[in-house]
Every structure is written in C-alpha cells, then in structure tokens.
Design a protein around this motif. Structure first.
Motif, PDB file in Angstrom:
ATOM      1  N   ASP A 125      70.737 -36.387  18.271  1.00 52.33           N
ATOM      2  CA  ASP A 125      69.369 -35.851  18.156  1.00 52.33           C
ATOM      3  C   ASP A 125      68.976 -35.671  16.694  1.00 52.33           C
ATOM      4  O   ASP A 125      67.863 -36.008  16.294  1.00 52.33           O
ATOM      5  N   ILE A 126      69.885 -35.148  15.893  1.00 55.85           N
ATOM      6  CA  ILE A 126      69.606 -34.954  14.465  1.00 55.85           C
ATOM      7  C   ILE A 126      69.360 -36.290  13.781  1.00 55.85           C
ATOM      8  O   ILE A 126      68.448 -36.422  12.962  1.00 55.85           O
ATOM      9  N   LEU A 127      70.158 -37.300  14.123  1.00 56.32           N
ATOM     10  CA  LEU A 127      70.054 -38.607  13.493  1.00 56.32           C
ATOM     11  C   LEU A 127      68.962 -39.495  14.104  1.00 56.32           C
ATOM     12  O   LEU A 127      68.679 -40.569  13.592  1.00 56.32           O
ATOM     13  N   GLY A 128      68.385 -39.033  15.206  1.00 59.96           N
ATOM     14  CA  GLY A 128      67.339 -39.811  15.872  1.00 59.96           C
ATOM     15  C   GLY A 128      67.870 -41.024  16.598  1.00 59.96           C
ATOM     16  O   GLY A 128      67.178 -42.024  16.743  1.00 59.96           O
ATOM     17  N   LEU A 129      69.120 -40.937  17.060  1.00 61.77           N
ATOM     18  CA  LEU A 129      69.728 -42.033  17.800  1.00 61.77           C
ATOM     19  C   LEU A 129      69.493 -41.846  19.295  1.00 61.77           C
ATOM     20  O   LEU A 129      69.413 -40.714  19.780  1.00 61.77           O
ATOM     21  N   ASP A 130      69.431 -42.947  20.015  1.00 62.51           N
ATOM     22  CA  ASP A 130      69.287 -42.871  21.466  1.00 62.51           C
ATOM     23  C   ASP A 130      70.629 -42.572  22.096  1.00 62.51           C
ATOM     24  O   ASP A 130      71.640 -43.182  21.760  1.00 62.51           O
ATOM     25  N   SER A 131      70.657 -41.624  23.017  1.00 65.87           N
ATOM     26  CA  SER A 131      71.874 -41.345  23.782  1.00 65.87           C
ATOM     27  C   SER A 131      72.071 -42.454  24.787  1.00 65.87           C
ATOM     28  O   SER A 131      71.133 -43.024  25.298  1.00 65.87           O
ATOM     29  N   GLN A 132      73.332 -42.708  25.070  1.00 64.58           N
ATOM     30  CA  GLN A 132      73.629 -43.762  26.057  1.00 64.58           C
ATOM     31  C   GLN A 132      74.180 -43.166  27.318  1.00 64.58           C
ATOM     32  O   GLN A 132      74.798 -42.248  27.427  1.00 64.58           O
TER      33      GLN A 132
END
Length: 55
Positions: free
Chosen positions: A48-55
């Motif tokens: 969430d902090i890095l703005g990555l999509d969870s898989q």
C-alpha cells in the motif's frame, strides 16, 4: 516494521511451518497460520505504501 523485524518474523514463521510439518499438530498449525497472517499483513502494508497491486 523495519527490515530486521520483518526478517525475524519471517524466520519465526518458517520455523513454525517446519515444526508443523514435523509434528502435524493442531497447535503447531495454529501458530504457523498466525505468523503467516502477520507476514501477509506486513506485506500488504508495504504494498500500500509503495502503491503496488496486491496479488
């Protein structure tokens, strides 16, 4: 959570997983799953902090 704390948590999780596969007890499974949840929670927090999509 800092990197060292995360490392120690993952290390503890892996130890618990190995213990479960050695004993196949409900108690060992419960501990392993609890630690897995903590690791997953931290991974999602950082994603969430890095703005990555969870898989």
């Amino acid at each position: 959570m800092d990197a060292k704390s995360f490392f120690m948590l993952v290390r503890e999780m892996r130890t618990a997983q190995k213990e479960y596969f050695r004993l196949r007890s409900h108690e060992a499974l419960t501990k392993s799953m609890e630690l897995e949840r903590k690791v997953d929670t931290e991974i999602h927090r950082v994603e969430d902090i890095l703005g990555l999509d969870s898989q």
